[in-house]
Scaffold this active site. Structure first.
Site, short mmCIF file in Angstrom:
data_model
loop_
_atom_site.label_atom_id
_atom_site.label_comp_id
_atom_site.label_asym_id
_atom_site.label_seq_id
_atom_site.Cartn_x
_atom_site.Cartn_y
_atom_site.Cartn_z
N ASP A 1 -5.89 -15.79 31.60
CA ASP A 1 -6.03 -15.38 30.20
C ASP A 1 -6.21 -16.54 29.22
O ASP A 1 -6.68 -16.35 28.11
CB ASP A 1 -4.81 -14.56 29.77
CG ASP A 1 -4.79 -13.18 30.41
OD1 ASP A 1 -5.84 -12.74 30.91
OD2 ASP A 1 -3.71 -12.55 30.43
N ARG B 1 -31.92 -1.55 30.29
CA ARG B 1 -30.65 -0.88 30.01
C ARG B 1 -29.68 -1.81 29.26
O ARG B 1 -29.86 -3.03 29.22
CB ARG B 1 -29.95 -0.51 31.34
CG ARG B 1 -30.54 0.70 32.00
CD ARG B 1 -29.89 0.91 33.35
NE ARG B 1 -30.31 2.16 33.94
CZ ARG B 1 -30.25 2.45 35.24
NH1 ARG B 1 -29.80 1.54 36.08
NH2 ARG B 1 -30.63 3.61 35.68
N GLY C 1 -25.11 -15.37 26.95
CA GLY C 1 -25.92 -14.97 25.80
C GLY C 1 -25.81 -13.48 25.52
O GLY C 1 -26.80 -12.79 25.28
N ARG D 1 -37.60 -4.45 18.35
CA ARG D 1 -38.42 -5.67 18.34
C ARG D 1 -38.87 -6.04 19.75
O ARG D 1 -39.57 -7.03 19.93
CB ARG D 1 -37.64 -6.83 17.73
CG ARG D 1 -37.67 -6.84 16.20
CD ARG D 1 -37.35 -8.22 15.64
NE ARG D 1 -35.99 -8.64 15.96
CZ ARG D 1 -34.93 -8.34 15.21
NH1 ARG D 1 -35.09 -7.65 14.10
NH2 ARG D 1 -33.74 -8.75 15.56
N1 LIG Z 1 10.82 -12.31 28.10
C1 LIG Z 1 11.04 -12.65 29.39
N2 LIG Z 1 12.27 -13.03 29.79
C2 LIG Z 1 12.50 -13.40 31.07
N3 LIG Z 1 11.56 -13.37 32.04
C3 LIG Z 1 10.34 -13.00 31.70
C4 LIG Z 1 10.00 -12.61 30.37
N4 LIG Z 1 8.68 -12.27 30.33
C5 LIG Z 1 8.24 -12.42 31.59
N5 LIG Z 1 9.22 -12.86 32.41
C6 LIG Z 1 9.12 -13.09 33.87
O1 LIG Z 1 7.84 -13.61 34.21
C7 LIG Z 1 7.14 -12.68 35.03
C8 LIG Z 1 5.67 -12.77 34.76
O2 LIG Z 1 5.39 -12.46 33.41
P1 LIG Z 1 4.01 -11.73 33.00
O3 LIG Z 1 3.92 -10.48 33.80
O4 LIG Z 1 4.00 -11.64 31.53
O5 LIG Z 1 2.88 -12.68 33.56
P2 LIG Z 1 2.42 -14.13 33.09
O6 LIG Z 1 3.30 -15.16 33.68
O7 LIG Z 1 2.27 -14.17 31.61
O8 LIG Z 1 1.01 -14.24 33.83
P3 LIG Z 1 -0.37 -13.47 33.49
O9 LIG Z 1 -0.34 -13.06 32.06
O10 LIG Z 1 -1.40 -14.48 33.81
O11 LIG Z 1 -0.41 -12.31 34.43
C9 LIG Z 1 7.77 -11.34 34.68
O12 LIG Z 1 7.58 -10.35 35.64
C10 LIG Z 1 9.23 -11.74 34.58
O13 LIG Z 1 9.77 -11.94 35.87
O1 LIG Z 2 -2.95 -5.69 37.48
P1 LIG Z 2 -1.97 -6.71 37.12
O2 LIG Z 2 -1.62 -7.65 38.21
O3 LIG Z 2 -0.75 -6.14 36.47
O4 LIG Z 2 -2.62 -7.70 36.05
C1 LIG Z 2 -3.40 -7.34 34.96
C2 LIG Z 2 -3.26 -8.33 33.86
O5 LIG Z 2 -3.10 -9.66 34.31
C3 LIG Z 2 -4.02 -10.49 33.68
O6 LIG Z 2 -5.13 -10.57 34.49
C4 LIG Z 2 -3.62 -11.90 33.62
O7 LIG Z 2 -3.42 -12.39 34.93
C5 LIG Z 2 -4.37 -9.77 32.41
O8 LIG Z 2 -5.54 -10.20 31.78
C6 LIG Z 2 -4.40 -8.34 32.92
O9 LIG Z 2 -4.23 -7.41 31.94
MG LIG Z 3 0.57 -13.62 30.43
#
Ligand SMILES: Nc1ncnc2c1ncn2[C@@H]1O[C@H](COP(=O)(O)OP(=O)(O)OP(=O)(O)O)[C@@H](O)[C@H]1O
Ligand SMILES: O=P(O)(O)OC[C@H]1O[C@](O)(CO)[C@@H](O)[C@@H]1O
Ligand SMILES: [Mg+2]
Length: 322
Positions: A131, A166, A189, A215
């Site tokens: 992301d 399309r 693009g 166009r």
């Molecule tokens: N507020 C929080 N407090 C403690 N642990 C957290 C918190 N938010 C997330 N985590 C831990 O981190 C893990 C991963 O968080 P999340 O699902 O948001 O993915 P991410 O690390 O942001 O990666 P991505 O967004 O790329 O999928 C959660 O499942 C949880 O175990």
């Molecule tokens: O299907 P999952 O593993 O919950 O992840 C989906 C989410 O994780 C991300 O790909 C980031 O890793 C987001 O952009 C997306 O919404």
């Molecule tokens: Mg994240």
């Protein structure tokens, strides 16, 4: 300087290409300093279950080019509960882990920050999330590979779009951030990019696409970030208004897989190497960041108190060129 004898590693949250390269770099850098390394399976779940593997210089051979993460990953919602985090901190102490490297996105880094603040766990974060929504680092691991995958797919869609005259609405990942949509749209693009950061005027957009069609334009690619709208809802706005038959493609999880690009391998190697050195310098509670081409540390507190903002110049650029 703190003495570090054993480093633990987790990969957490959504997987990102390059996580393995980071695991390899942490392990080999630590091994070169006679520090033991263990890799916990499935993110925070592995710490809670004491489910881990010993990693050595040779055991991480041949993993750099692999997509996904050999340590596997997980979302562990119960980690938001402080009592569960206390258990994790206790397990780490019992296992003699005196440095924990957390490789993941902003959610994973929040877990790391809390482990440090509440239980004094000596953590360091490595930003890895397709992301690219983590503040204070120019890039996170996995973003470049993801973009290349998305662009490759869109280029193919453009071929068939032109052949059939399309429009394609291509939905890309990005729960809260339009980065993937914006940068992939720029790279192919696209006629328009729909992102959560910018409200969209569908009347203006459909009118513009219709004018271009009149166009003589023979294809139209509209990229939409999942956090802004679904491709299906965008298609409903387009029905009979743009002069093209419309198809929808949701790129989905192919964006998370694949062998990392050279950029991601290099970034992950540099960050993994730096993470160990920063731990040895006692820079706990921080994240390794890429800033002006250099790996530096930023306190997790600072990283997570902000939201990454898309560069307005990039948005303007895409609007100008589309
Ligand atoms: N507020 C929080 N407090 C403690 N642990 C957290 C918190 N938010 C997330 N985590 C831990 O981190 C893990 C991963 O968080 P999340 O699902 O948001 O993915 P991410 O690390 O942001 O990666 P991505 O967004 O790329 O999928 C959660 O499942 C949880 O175990
Ligand atoms: O299907 P999952 O593993 O919950 O992840 C989906 C989410 O994780 C991300 O790909 C980031 O890793 C987001 O952009 C997306 O919404
Ligand atoms: Mg994240």
């Amino acid at each position: 300087m703190p003495e570090i004898k054993k480093i633990g590693i987790i990969t957490s949250g959504g997987d990102a290409p390059g996580m393995n390269a980071a695991v390899r770099a942490v392990t080999r850098t630590a091994a070169s300093k006679n520090i033991d390394v263990i890799g916990f399976y499935k993110g925070y779940a592995g710490i809670l279950d004491k489910d881990y593997i010993e990693l050595t210089y040779s055991s991480v051979g041949g993993i750099m080019e692999k997509g996904g993460t050999i340590l596997r990953t997980a979302r562990v919602p119960e980690f938001k509960n402080p009592e569960i985090r206390a258990e994790a901190a206790k397990n780490l102490r019992e296992l003699g882990v005196d440095g924990l490297v957390v490789i993941g996105g902003e959610g994973s880094l929040t877990g790391a920050k809390l482990l440090y603040e509440e239980f004094n766990v000596p953590v360091i974060g490595i930003p890895a999330s397709i992301d690219n929504d983590i503040p204070h680092t120019d890039m996170a691991i996995g973003v470049d590979t993801c973009l290349n995958t998305a662009v490759d797919a869109m280029q193919k869609l453009k071929d068939t779009a032109s052949s059939h005259e399309r429009a394609f609405i291509v939905e890309v990942m990005g729960r809260g951030s339009g980065y993937i949509a914006l940068m992939s749209g720029l790279s192919v693009g696209a006629e328009a990019v729909i992102i959560p950061e910018v409200p969209v005027d569908y009347n203006e957009l459909t009118d513009r696409i219709w004018q271009e069609r009149k166009r003589g334009k023979i294809n139209c690619i509209v990229v939409v970030a999942e956090g802004a709208a679904s491709a299906y809802s965008v298609a409903r706005h387009f029905e009979n208004k743009i002069g093209y038959e419309t198809r929808i493609t949701i790129l989905g999880h192919i964006q998370r897989g694949g062998s990392p690009t050279a950029f991601d391998r290099i970034l992950a190697s540099r960050m993994g190497y730096s993470a160990v050195n920063f731990l040895l310098e006692g820079k706990f509670g921080t994240m390794v960041a890429l800033e002006k081409g250099q790996t530096v540390t930023v306190p997790l507190e600072k990283v997570l108190s902000e939201k990454k903002v898309l560069d307005p110049q990039l948005i303007e650029l895409v609007n100008t060129l589309s």
